[in-house]
Design an enzyme around this catalytic site. Structure first.
Site, PDB file in Angstrom:
ATOM      1  N   ASP A  12      11.432 -37.414 -46.163  1.00 20.66           N
ATOM      2  CA  ASP A  12      11.132 -37.443 -47.588  1.00 20.66           C
ATOM      3  C   ASP A  12       9.702 -37.936 -47.835  1.00 20.66           C
ATOM      4  OD1 ASP A  12      11.056 -37.848 -50.325  1.00 20.66           O
ATOM      5  OD2 ASP A  12      12.978 -38.871 -50.417  1.00 20.66           O
TER       6      ASP A  12
ATOM      7  N   LYS B  98      18.165 -24.036 -61.121  1.00 15.19           N
ATOM      8  CA  LYS B  98      19.316 -24.300 -61.996  1.00 15.19           C
ATOM      9  C   LYS B  98      19.059 -25.549 -62.831  1.00 15.19           C
ATOM     10  CE  LYS B  98      22.715 -22.073 -58.998  1.00 15.19           C
ATOM     11  NZ  LYS B  98      23.974 -22.232 -58.223  1.00 15.19           N
TER      12      LYS B  98
ATOM     13  N   GLU C 242      -0.150 -33.825 -47.517  1.00 21.05           N
ATOM     14  CA  GLU C 242       0.487 -32.578 -47.920  1.00 21.05           C
ATOM     15  C   GLU C 242       1.989 -32.810 -48.020  1.00 21.05           C
ATOM     16  OE1 GLU C 242       0.941 -27.853 -46.745  1.00 21.05           O
ATOM     17  OE2 GLU C 242      -0.925 -28.925 -46.310  1.00 21.05           O
TER      18      GLU C 242
ATOM     19  N   ASP D 238       4.649 -20.173 -57.674  1.00 22.96           N
ATOM     20  CA  ASP D 238       4.779 -18.836 -58.246  1.00 22.96           C
ATOM     21  C   ASP D 238       5.919 -18.797 -59.261  1.00 22.96           C
ATOM     22  OD1 ASP D 238       6.358 -19.239 -55.756  1.00 22.96           O
ATOM     23  OD2 ASP D 238       7.247 -17.312 -56.331  1.00 22.96           O
TER      24      ASP D 238
ATOM     25  N   ASP E 159      10.173 -26.632 -53.671  1.00 20.50           N
ATOM     26  CA  ASP E 159      11.445 -26.061 -54.128  1.00 20.50           C
ATOM     27  C   ASP E 159      11.535 -26.209 -55.639  1.00 20.50           C
ATOM     28  OD1 ASP E 159      14.129 -25.403 -54.640  1.00 20.50           O
ATOM     29  OD2 ASP E 159      14.774 -26.192 -52.710  1.00 20.50           O
TER      30      ASP E 159
ATOM     31  N   GLU F  77       7.520 -33.240 -44.211  1.00 20.35           N
ATOM     32  CA  GLU F  77       8.438 -32.105 -44.256  1.00 20.35           C
ATOM     33  C   GLU F  77       9.781 -32.509 -43.655  1.00 20.35           C
ATOM     34  OE1 GLU F  77      10.404 -29.097 -44.995  1.00 20.35           O
ATOM     35  OE2 GLU F  77       8.285 -28.818 -45.523  1.00 20.35           O
TER      36      GLU F  77
END
Length: 232
Positions: A115, A141, A63, A173, A137, A88
């Site tokens: 990482d 931008k 994961e 999403d 994430d 994580e």
């Protein structure tokens, strides 16, 4: 446009801050006592990842960016014979997972608090039977989009460690990130997207436990998408 070479990215490219609020005493204690027992040592390549777990399970899942660890812990609890490796970099998220591991006595989770790319590169070829990237994430931008975890190069790195027929699951999403991911999957020689109907990507996977990011998206009126890709 082909993504910039992975070598050109900084180690921190895929994520932002590493730590948030001060950890509660209990969480801080678990980071000192429990994390060393479940942390994957990446000082050398992981020659036999099954050996990280008691029982040496053949079914190993990765994961990427487990956030607060809700999905990872629930999946591990439901599948005790499967080995899970969670990555994580956010310290507070790792601490939350440590609390869940301790509370539920989860013995089939190993953790890389950094990482995910480093973990992927340390694994041997064809060692994973599945991987998931959940609510990564989106780096909205335009000038930051090269930091998105899904890239041509990362798909190649993931493909190396995934077995033929293994599932790569992606949930988001953010429409732009979904389109970005599909564009790279469709031009990848290593993965196929077998979906035939809208229902296949609008409904969560069986036994899906959800995440806090999904709950936030639904509360704010954004509909998540659940994509399943297959390693050729």
């Amino acid at each position: 446009m082909i993504d910039p070479p992975a070598a050109a990215r900084r180690e921190s490219s895929f994520f932002g801050r590493r730590k948030g609020k001060t950890l509660r005493a209990y969480q801080a204690g678990l980071m000192e006592t429990l994390l060393p027992n479940v942390r994957v040592d990446l000082s050398a390549p992981v020659a036999n990842p099954s050996a990280l777990f008691s029982g040496a399970p053949d079914d190993l899942r990765l994961e990427v960016g487990f956030g607060g660890g809700e999905h990872l812990a629930a999946d591990a609890l439901s599948n005790p014979g499967r080995g899970y490796i969670g990555c994580e970099p956010f310290v507070n998220g790792v601490a939350k997972l440590m609390a869940q591991i301790a509370a539920q006595d989860l013995r089939n989770i190993r953790v890389h608090p950094g990482d995910a790319g480093d973990m992927i590169d340390a694994l041997p070829a064809a060692s994973l039977s599945g991987a998931c990237i959940l609510y990564a994430d989106p780096w909205p931008k335009r000038r930051h989009r090269e930091r998105r975890f899904v890239s041509d190069q990362m798909l190649t790195r993931l493909a190396r460690v995934m077995r033929s027929g293994a599932e790569l699951r992606f949930a988001s999403d953010i429409d732009d990130y979904v389109g970005w991911t599909l564009a790279r999957i469709l031009r990848s020689p290593d993965f196929v997207w077998p979906a035939q109907s809208e229902a296949e990507w609008l409904a969560p996977w069986p036994e899906w436990s959800g995440t806090r990011y999904e709950a936030k998206a639904l509360l704010e009126g954004r509909r998540p998408v659940y994509l399943t890709f297959i390693r050729r």
